[in-house]
Design an enzyme around this catalytic site. Structure first.
Site, PDB file in Angstrom:
ATOM      1  N   GLU A  97       0.719  -1.231  -0.120  1.00 32.50           N
ATOM      2  CA  GLU A  97      -0.028  -0.063   0.047  1.00 32.50           C
ATOM      3  C   GLU A  97       0.999   1.178   0.009  1.00 32.50           C
ATOM      4  O   GLU A  97       0.483   2.064  -0.736  1.00 32.50           O
ATOM      5  CB  GLU A  97      -0.957  -0.167   1.394  1.00 32.50           C
ATOM      6  CG  GLU A  97      -2.102  -0.892   1.043  1.00 32.50           C
ATOM      7  CD  GLU A  97      -1.896  -2.454   1.336  1.00 32.50           C
ATOM      8  OE1 GLU A  97      -0.723  -2.588   1.716  1.00 32.50           O
ATOM      9  OE2 GLU A  97      -2.847  -3.212   1.136  1.00 32.50           O
TER      10      GLU A  97
ATOM     11  N   HIS B  77     -12.036  -5.591   8.007  1.00 29.53           N
ATOM     12  CA  HIS B  77     -12.739  -5.795   6.513  1.00 29.53           C
ATOM     13  C   HIS B  77     -13.991  -4.777   6.623  1.00 29.53           C
ATOM     14  O   HIS B  77     -14.708  -4.924   5.853  1.00 29.53           O
ATOM     15  CB  HIS B  77     -12.855  -6.930   6.044  1.00 29.53           C
ATOM     16  CG  HIS B  77     -11.593  -7.592   5.482  1.00 29.53           C
ATOM     17  ND1 HIS B  77     -10.858  -8.294   6.343  1.00 29.53           N
ATOM     18  CD2 HIS B  77     -11.168  -7.915   4.369  1.00 29.53           C
ATOM     19  CE1 HIS B  77     -10.040  -8.956   5.888  1.00 29.53           C
ATOM     20  NE2 HIS B  77      -9.946  -8.612   4.741  1.00 29.53           N
TER      21      HIS B  77
END
Lengths: 321, 325
Positions: free
Chosen positions: B60, B127
Site C-alpha cells: 500500500e 474488513h
C-alpha cells in the site's frame, strides 16, 4: 567510462559549494541564527555530486537529509538553501517546511519528508509518470543504512523491480543512524547483498570518491535508461559529524572518523582533478575562493530578507482554492 | 436514464474519466484481469490496456507513494485499496506526503484513493472499518462518501478532476444493495455540497454512507407511525463539508440527530455537533443527539455486529426520543 573535464570540474564545484554552505550553516546554528536543528551531509558530498553528473534533464532525484550536494548538483543555488534554512518568505517552501525539505519541480528534485524510505516510492512513481508521457527518465532515490530497515524501502524496491522502473536506489552507508551502528541495524554482510533478494543487480562503490563512483555508475545508468530496471547501489561513506549539530557523536570511535577523514571526499576530488589534469592546486583554490564569496554573499542576503507573514498561515493547504 | 447499482455507478465514473483523459490511470491489487476484489474494474484492462490498468504487489505504501510521484508528473492516478482498512499501512504516505505536499511546496497532488469501507456483512475487525474521522483530521485531504449510485459516479468524476488528494470512501454494503435510475451522461457532482434526501420540519438527520438509507427508513416509519416530518441530509462530502446546508436545516427543524456507522469519539459526528453548538445553539429545541457505533472494534459474529452497527430500528428509537424531548 571516462569522465571529461567539464564533468570532473562540475563535481568538484558541487562538492566545494556544498561544503561551504554547510560550514556556514553550522556557524549560523551556533550563533543562534537558525531556528531548529542543523543536519548536514558533511563528508558525504561525493554521492550527490557523482549522481548529478550522470543525470539527464528528465531525471528525478529524491535526496535525503545528507544530500545537499544532490540539490546543488541539480541546480539549487546557495541563496535557495539559505532562504530555506532561515525560513524566509521567498525561500523554496516559504517557511512552511524546514532544512533540506525542499525541492524544485524544474530540476526534478523532490522535497523529502522526514519519514525515511517514504520518498523512494515517490521517486519510482515520478519516473513512471515521466516515462508514461514518453520522456526518457531515470530516478535517483537516496537512502541511508538506517532507512533500509523501513517497510517503504522494501515495498518501493520490490515495486520498482516488478514494474521494471529505472531507478538507482542509492544507499549511502554512513555507518550510523543517529547513534545506532550498523550491527544493530542489519545482519547481512553488505546491504547491497539484498539486491539478489529483489532479483536486481547490486553494486558496491567507494562513496567518498566522486570520480571513481561516476565512472563505475555511468555505464549502469545508461544501461538502465535503455533497458529499464532498478539497480541497488551501496556507497560506503561516513557521517563525519553528529546526527545534527546538537549531537556530540561521542559514540563514534575516533579511529573510524580518522580513517574516513584521510579519505575526505573533497580532498579526493581535488586529487582526482589534479591527476586528470582538470585543475591543479592553484586552480582548485581559485574555484574554492569564488564559491566561498558566492556563499558569503548569499547567506548575508538571505539573513536580510523578509520572514513569512503570519496572515498567510492557512493559504495553500489545498490546490485550486 | 439507465438503472445503476452503487457499484455500477463507481465503475461508470471511472470509465467516463478514463475515456475522457488519458492521464487517468488505475492500479491496485488484483484490479487488472481479475477486475478487483469487488469487480469494480472488470473489463478495464481490455478497454484501456496494461499501461493504464495494472496490478501491484501487496504494498500500500509503494502504491500510494508512487501515485504521488505520478500525480506530480501530470498523471491523475486512481488507486484502489482493496479495503479502506489496509490504507492504514500507508497512512504516512497519505497524511505526511500526499496531503502536505501542496502546502509545503505548492505542487498539486491530484490522486484519488478508492477505499471500500463499512460493515454489515460479517467482515470482522479488519474488513469493516469506517475511517473517515481519521482522514478528515488530515489537512490537505478531501474526503467524499457517496450513498447513491448517481452520486457515486458524479463524485468520483469530481474527485478525479480535483487537483488535491481525495479519499473516496465506497460503502461495500451498498455496492449491490442500492439501485436507482440515473442519466446516461456522467456529469460531475460538485464536492462540498450536501443533498437533501427527504424533507421535513420536525427534526433533521445529518448522515452519510450506508446510514443514509437506514435513516430514510427510520424517517418513513416515524412519519407513518407518529406523523412527524423528518428531514434527511446526506453529507456526501465530509471534507470540505457543506456548512450552509447543515445550518439552514437546523434553522428549519430545530432538532438534530447525527448518524454514522463508525465509532463515536472524535467521529465525524462530533464535528457536526460542534458546528451546531458553535453556530446554531440558539436554534435548538433539544440537545443534539448522536447515533453511532460504540467505541469498539467492529466485531464479527452477527449478534455482535448487529449490536455494534446503527440501523433503522436504533435510529427510529433515537429519533422518537429526540422528537419527544
Amino acid at each position: 567510462m571516462t569522465l571529461d573535464k567539464d564533468k570532473g570540474l562540475e563535481m568538484l564545484r558541487v562538492m566545494l559549494m556544498t561544503r561551504a554552505i554547510e560550514e556556514r550553516l553550522i556557524r549560523l546554528y551556533h550563533q543562534g541564527k537558525i531556528y531548529g536543528g542543523v543536519y548536514t551531509g558533511y563528508g558525504q558530498e561525493a554521492t550527490g555530486a557523482a549522481t548529478a553528473a550522470l543525470a539527464g534533464p528528465n531525471d528525478i532525484f529524491t535526496p535525503c537529509i545528507r544530500n545537499l550536494s544532490a540539490h546543488i548538483g541539480r541546480g539549487a543555488s546557495a541563496m535557495d538553501v539559505f532562504r530555506q534554512w532561515l525560513g524566509r518568505k521567498d525561500g523554496p517552501t516559504g517557511g512552511r517546511d524546514s532544512n533540506v525539505h525542499f525541492g524544485s519541480a524544474e530540476n526534478g528534485v523532490y522535497a523529502m519528508i522526514s519519514h525515511l524510505g517514504a520518498m523512494i516510492p515517490v521517486c519510482v512513481g515520478a519516473v513512471m509518470g515521466r516515462r508514461y508521457r514518453g520522456l526518457d527518465s531515470v530516478g535517483f532515490a537516496f537512502i541511508g543504512d538506517g532507512g533500509t530497515s523501513t517497510g517503504d524501502f522494501h515495498e518501493a524496491v520490490n515495486f520498482a523491480a516488478v514494474r521494471d522502473v529505472p531507478v538507482v536506489i542509492m544507499i549511502e552507508n554512513n555507518h550510523y543512524a543517529y547513534s545506532t551502528p550498523t550491527r544493530e541495524q542489519y545482519r547481512c554482510k553488505h546491504l547491497v547483498d539484498r539486491a539478489a533478494g529483489y532479483g536486481i543487480e547490486g553494486i558496491r562503490v567507494d562513496g567518498n570518491d566522486a570520480v571513481a563512483m561516476a565512472e563505475a555508475l555511468g555505464p549502469v545508468v545508461e544501461d538502465i535508461r535503455r533497458n529499464p530496471r532498478p539497480v541497488l547501489v551501496e556507497a560506503d561513506t561516513m557521517r563525519m559529524r553528529g546526527h545534527g549539530e546538537h549531537d556530540d557523536f561521542s559514540y563514534v570511535p575516533k579511529e573510524l572518523l580518522d580513517a574516513y577523514a584521510a579519505r575526505d571526499p573533497i580532498r579526493l576530488a581535488r586529487k582526482q582533478a589534479a591527476d586528470h589534469g582538470w585543475a591543479d592546486d592553484a586552480a582548485a583554490d581559485a574555484l574554492a575562493g569564488e564559491i566561498q564569496s558566492v556563499v558569503d554573499d548569499a547567506y548575508k542576503a538571505a539573513l536580510a530578507e523578509s520572514r513569512p507573514d503570519a496572515s498567510t498561515l492557512t493559504l495553500g493547504v489545498y490546490a485550486g482554492d | 436514464m439507465i438503472e445503476s447499482t452503487y457499484l455500477e455507478g463507481i465503475r461508470a465514473g471511472l470509465q467516463a474519466e478514463m475515456r475522457e483523459d488519458e492521464n487517468v490511470i488505475l492500479f491496485g491489487q488484483d484490479i487488472a484481469a481479475f477486475g478487483g476484489a469487488f469487480k469494480v474494474t472488470l473489463g478495464f484492462l481490455d478497454e484501456f490496456g496494461p499501461k493504464r490498468v495494472f496490478n501491484t504487489p501487496i504494498s500500500e505504501s509503494a502504491m500510494i507513494g508512487s501515485a504521488i510521484g505520478m500525480a506530480t508528473q501530470g498523471l491523475r492516478p486512481v488507486v484502489e485499496l482493496q479495503f479502506a482498512d489496509f490504507g492504514l499501512t500507508a497512512v504516512h504516505q497519505i497524511m505526511n506526503n500526499a496531503a502536505m505536499t501542496h502546502y509545503r511546496t505548492g505542487i498539486p497532488v491530484p490522486i484519488t484513493l478508492r477505499m471500500p469501507c463499512g460493515g454489515g456483512f460479517g467482515g470482522g475487525p479488519f474488513h469493516s472499518e469506517e475511517l473517515e474521522g481519521l482522514f478528515c483530521n488530515m489537512p490537505g485531504l478531501k474526503v467524499v462518501y457517496p450513498a447513491f449510485p448517481g452520486d457515486a459516479r458524479g463524485l468520483l468524476v469530481s474527485a478525479i478532476r480535483d487537483p488535491n488528494p481525495v479519499i473516496y470512501l465506497e460503502n461495500k454494503y451498498l455496492y449491490r444493495h442500492v439501485k436507482e435510475m440515473i442519466p446516461r451522461k456522467a456529469d460531475p457532482v460538485p464536492l462540498g455540497i450536501a443533498r437533501i434526501c427527504r424533507t421535513g420540519r420536525d427534526a433533521v438527520i445529518l448522515t452519510y454512507g450506508a446510514m443514509v438509507h437506514e435513516s430514510i427508513q427510520a424517517a418513513e416509519r416515524v412519519a407513518a407511525d407518529a406523523g412527524y416530518g423528518v428531514m434527511v441530509i446526506d453529507m456526501r462530502t465530509l471534507k470540505p463539508y457543506d456548512e450552509d446546508t447543515v445550518l439552514s436545516a437546523v434553522a428549519a427543524c430545530n432538532r438534530v440527530l447525527i448518524v454514522h456507522e463508525g465509532c463515536r469519539t472524535c467521529g465525524f459526528g462530533a464535528e457536526l455537533a460542534a458546528l451546531v453548538a458553535e453556530k446554531a445553539f440558539h436554534l435548538l429545541d433539544a440537545p443534539v443527539r448522536r447515533m453511532t457505533a460504540p467505541d469498539v472494534p467492529v466485531p464479527f459474529a452477527p449478534e455482535l455486529e448487529k449490536a455494534y452497527r446503527p440501523d433503522a430500528d436504533k435510529i427510529e428509537q433515537a429519533l422518537m426520543e429526540l422528537l419527544e424531548f
